[in-house]
Design an enzyme around this catalytic site. Structure first.
Site, mmCIF file in Angstrom:
data_model
loop_
_atom_site.group_PDB
_atom_site.id
_atom_site.type_symbol
_atom_site.label_atom_id
_atom_site.label_comp_id
_atom_site.label_asym_id
_atom_site.label_seq_id
_atom_site.Cartn_x
_atom_site.Cartn_y
_atom_site.Cartn_z
ATOM 1 C CE LYS A 56 6.656 1.685 -10.244
ATOM 2 N NZ LYS A 56 5.467 1.156 -9.566
ATOM 3 C CB SER A 76 7.742 -0.887 -6.547
ATOM 4 O OG SER A 76 6.726 -1.021 -7.517
ATOM 5 C CB SER A 130 4.232 -2.045 -9.587
ATOM 6 O OG SER A 130 3.770 -0.860 -8.992
#
Length: 366
Positions: free
Chosen positions: A57, A110, A54
């Site tokens: 991102k 997230s 993640s």
């Protein structure tokens, strides 16, 4: 142009630092970088391509931040936005959510669903948005990075390196919106409250962001930033089961061993240049900007002046006439242009200051 070592500037380079022991990390890949200079302070297998989970991102947020103009704009959530696994901000089909809420849901919660919704909003569909992400990697020089999606779910065509992610981290910290959000511990946007997954914001007081990540394949990934005494450090670990402690230890190592050192102040006179066509025999030149660089206690920086043999008057104030260049082990680490100081059009030569008097001790430099 004359080239010679400016020994009289050695007093500017004093920068005491305690040499700390280099940390041992649990990460498969790691890097610690001084953001201002780009100097790598620590690295471990930093150029091997790995899954980044993640922390992806950060690129999603950066590309989206460069696309949106209205954070209050409403985005209607479609079914396709919710068809994802993993972490979520729990978007519901048919609801209208602000772009701002999607950003916070993306970076604090997230949310994989937030990533899909933002991508669709910014580019009409996920695929063209991912194409923008990959275009951004090229623009930033992230040669070992490729994105297959905006949320970081495992894919064989989705990878980066610790070194590339540090480049991305620097770009994110230069973006006002992204930097603000990643430094936020918690926020309430509309009816939703978001809590940042990045525990380092609480564990390490000088941490100012950024993003966590985890998948079974990639392991724990973490990109973080910390600021002390005006110095910003960026840290990346990939596949690190002990990332909180490792980042704190790396930051301490960086700040203690490589403090940000002032090599030159702005507006400091560093020499004189002979003039012709005027009653003034020489004009003082001064630095136009500050120069900083992270240095250890034992490192020796050399300063070199690049000035013309002479100038033809009249000479306007603040006209660049040369440069002061700093090198470490033969490599340039910083420089500032040299400009004519104010008052160079006087009918009399300026009174010599302490630096000019010191300069006169080195006739070979004239």
């Amino acid at each position: 142009m004359k080239r010679f070592a400016a020994l009289l500037l050695a007093f500017l380079l004093l920068c005491p630092a305690a040499q700390a022991a280099e940390p041992v990390t649990s990460a498969s890949s790691a890097i610690l970088v001084d953001a201002e200079s780009g100097r790598v302070l620590y690295e471990k297998d930093a150029h091997t391509r790995r899954g980044i989970a993640s922390t992806t991102k950060l690129m999603t947020a950066l590309v989206a931040a460069e696309s949106v103009t209205d954070l209050s704009a409403k985005v209607e959530i479609l079914r396709e936005d919710t068809l994802t696994e993993g972490s979520s901000m729990y978007l519901k089909v048919g609801e209208n959510v602000t772009v701002e809420a999607l950003f916070y849901g993306l970076l604090l919660q997230s949310g994989n669903d937030a990533a899909l919704a933002l991508a669709r909003y910014c580019a009409g569909n996920v695929e063209p948005f991912v194409a923008r992400m990959n275009e951004k990697t090229q623009a930033l020089g992230m040669a070992d990075t490729r994105f297959a999606n905006p949320n970081g779910l495992d894919d064989e065509n989705h990878y980066s390196t610790a070194a590339d992610m540090a480049v991305l981290a620097a770009a994110c910290m230069d973006n006002e919106l992204v930097a603000k959000i990643v430094s936020t511990k918690s926020a309430t946007i509309g009816t939703r409250t978001f809590v940042n997954h990045n525990k380092l914001l609480s564990l390490y007081p000088e941490c100012v962001g950024m993003k966590t990540g985890y998948t079974r394949s990639s392991g724990r990934t973490l990109v973080s930033a910390a600021r002390r005494d005006g110095q910003l450090l960026l840290c990346v670990t990939l596949n690190d089961p002990n990332d909180w402690e490792d980042h704190a230890a790396l930051f301490e190592y960086g700040f203690e061993t490589y403090p940000r050192c002032l090599l030159a102040s702005a507006g400091k006179t560093v020499g004189l240049v002979k003039t012709s066509g005027s009653l003034v025999p020489a004009v003082p030149v001064q630095t136009s900007e500050e120069v900083w660089y992270p240095l250890t206690e034992s490192e020796q920086v050399q300063a070199e002046l690049k000035l013309p043999d002479g100038l033809q008057t009249p000479v306007a104030d603040d006209v660049p006439v040369g440069a002061l260049v700093f090198t470490l082990d033969g490599a340039i680490i910083g420089e500032t242009s040299l400009v004519c100081a104010a008052g160079v059009h006087s009918d009399q030569a300026p009174e010599a200051g302490p630096l000019e008097r010191l300069w006169s001790l080195f006739p070979w430099a004239g």
